[in-house]
Write a protein that holds these residues in place. Structure first.
Motif, mmCIF file in Angstrom:
data_model
loop_
_atom_site.group_PDB
_atom_site.id
_atom_site.type_symbol
_atom_site.label_atom_id
_atom_site.label_comp_id
_atom_site.label_asym_id
_atom_site.label_seq_id
_atom_site.Cartn_x
_atom_site.Cartn_y
_atom_site.Cartn_z
ATOM 1 N N ILE A 1 1.011 -1.045 0.104
ATOM 2 C CA ILE A 1 -0.215 -0.215 0.190
ATOM 3 C C ILE A 1 0.673 1.031 -0.238
ATOM 4 O O ILE A 1 1.732 1.344 0.789
ATOM 5 C CB ILE A 1 -0.729 -0.122 1.269
ATOM 6 N N GLY A 2 0.586 2.187 -1.301
ATOM 7 C CA GLY A 2 1.431 3.301 -0.803
ATOM 8 C C GLY A 2 0.379 4.565 -0.915
ATOM 9 O O GLY A 2 -1.318 4.421 -0.886
ATOM 10 N N GLY A 3 1.063 5.755 -0.162
ATOM 11 C CA GLY A 3 0.575 6.523 0.032
ATOM 12 C C GLY A 3 0.140 7.066 -0.724
ATOM 13 O O GLY A 3 -1.182 7.553 -1.156
ATOM 14 N N GLY B 1 7.781 9.478 -6.549
ATOM 15 C CA GLY B 1 9.483 8.700 -6.651
ATOM 16 C C GLY B 1 9.925 8.288 -5.976
ATOM 17 O O GLY B 1 9.840 6.772 -5.661
ATOM 18 N N VAL B 2 9.026 9.021 -4.370
ATOM 19 C CA VAL B 2 10.174 7.807 -3.782
ATOM 20 C C VAL B 2 8.828 6.547 -2.893
ATOM 21 O O VAL B 2 10.550 5.989 -2.054
ATOM 22 C CB VAL B 2 9.894 8.848 -2.857
ATOM 23 N N ILE B 3 7.747 6.765 -2.718
ATOM 24 C CA ILE B 3 6.826 5.775 -3.300
ATOM 25 C C ILE B 3 7.655 4.597 -3.673
ATOM 26 O O ILE B 3 7.706 3.258 -3.325
ATOM 27 C CB ILE B 3 5.565 5.927 -2.372
ATOM 28 N N ALA C 1 -3.224 5.050 -1.739
ATOM 29 C CA ALA C 1 -4.377 5.769 -0.918
ATOM 30 C C ALA C 1 -5.235 6.905 -1.227
ATOM 31 O O ALA C 1 -5.431 7.515 -1.319
ATOM 32 C CB ALA C 1 -4.113 5.312 0.584
ATOM 33 N N ASN C 2 -3.679 7.190 -2.176
ATOM 34 C CA ASN C 2 -3.947 9.044 -2.378
ATOM 35 C C ASN C 2 -3.839 9.436 -1.296
ATOM 36 O O ASN C 2 -4.974 10.961 -1.975
ATOM 37 C CB ASN C 2 -4.793 8.967 -3.360
#
Length: 338
Positions: A161-163, A167-169, A194-195
């Motif tokens: 799950i990415g925020g 790039g960093v995620i 998740a945006n």
């Protein structure tokens, strides 16, 4: 009587002026360097990179004797306003925490050429001479926790799950996916963004759905979104993997490990350089395993077997020697798995 009254008024004015001058120039008189950081919208208590950056400043305050503070950003529009506030306060170094602040720091660096800035998690093709860029080989720690997930999954199904899709995620994401596949080529990987970096409820909902879809381990890179996802792991008796800081304290029986990214180290070192008169604007410093700035925490041994830890440590040494690299982008990941 009039003379006495006028003298009293004059003395009162002198005292008042002295008090105001004393208050306004206190930091100048004590000679302390003033450092301030601006959080992204996740806030300073995000259990993640903003909090880690603040811990680095607190260490600098204690060990270097600098004066530190932070300003939180509730929305993207707050970034420039916070910069201008700190410029007006004669802050010696303004630190923007997170990739989302990159455009603001770049614009501010041009508008205030005499002001020193630092930027965490991003750099530029042409770095302004008054900006120090601080980056991390987050793909390395992502890869290491991916190895653990690949070895420990019982369902051959894990999640990410990415925020936000930045790039960093993605650096964490593709490093993680590569590690999972290296340890367990049969494992399937669910991935979703998740945006948001603040929506705990959404993090919990996404994680819950992944667990229902057969994932038994989920890696979350999303500030407070991760707090909600870890709560889902706790409630469902599943495993989660934390990020940036050792997040095992949030659920000791459920957080397998964390992909450490020592933002505190990068921030502290930037402040230390400034305090020693060695601010090197216009450059980027990248921290990785060789600098002990990424990796996994000691608490990993609480839930992960020594056999798996030995395997992970072997791969860690390959990173340090240059024998092993991890992908940072989708293109690099696709090329690797092919």
């Amino acid at each position: 009587m009039k003379l006495k009254k006028m003298a009293a008024i004059a003395m009162t004015a002198i005292l008042s002026t002295s008090l105001l001058v004393g208050c306004s120039s206190n930091s100048e008189e004590d000679g302390k360097i003033k450092i301030a950081m601006i959080t992204d919208v996740a806030g300073v208590n995000d259990q993640s990179f903003n909090q880690s950056a603040w811990e680095g400043l607190q260490r600098a305050e204690k060990e270097l004797g600098v004066e530190v503070r932070y300003l939180e950003s509730n929305q993207d529009a707050d970034y420039m306003q916070n910069v201008e506030t700190l410029v007006d306060q004669d802050t010696d170094l303004i630190i923007g925490v997170g990739q989302k602040l990159a455009p603001t720091i770049e614009e501010a660096a041009k508008s205030y050429p005499d002001q020193k800035f630092a930027l965490v998690d991003e750099t530029y093709e042409e770095i302004p001479s008054n900006v120090k860029s601080i980056q991390f080989n987050a793909e390395q720690s992502g890869y290491l926790v991916g190895l653990i997930a690949g070895k420990m999954t019982k369902t051959d199904n894990v999640g990410f799950i990415g925020g936000m899709q930045i790039g960093v995620i993605d650096t964490f994401k593709y490093g993680f996916m590569a590690g999972v596949k290296a340890a367990n080529p049969d494992a399937e990987i669910q991935a979703q963004y998740a945006n948001s970096f603040t929506d705990q409820a959404k993090g919990k909902a996404i994680a819950t759905q992944m667990y229902k879809n057969n994932a038994d381990i989920v890696f979350i890179c999303g500030g407070d979104v991760g707090t909600g996802a870890i709560e889902a792991a706790k409630e469902l008796g599943k495993y989660a993997i934390g990020v940036d800081r050792d997040q095992s304290d949030l659920a000791p029986e459920n957080v397998l490990t964390s992909a450490i990214k020592r933002v505190d180290v990068g921030v502290y070192e930037a402040v230390k350089a400034l305090s020693e008169g060695n601010f090197d604007g216009g450059t980027t410093t990248v921290y990785g395993l060789n600098e002990d700035a990424v990796g996994i925490p000691d608490t990993t041994s609480n839930l992960v077997s020594q056999e798996i830890l030995d395997y992970v440590n072997e791969q860690m040494e390959k990173f340090k020697s240059g024998e092993l690299t991890a992908p940072k982008t989708e293109e690099e990941y696709n090329a690797l798995v092919k």
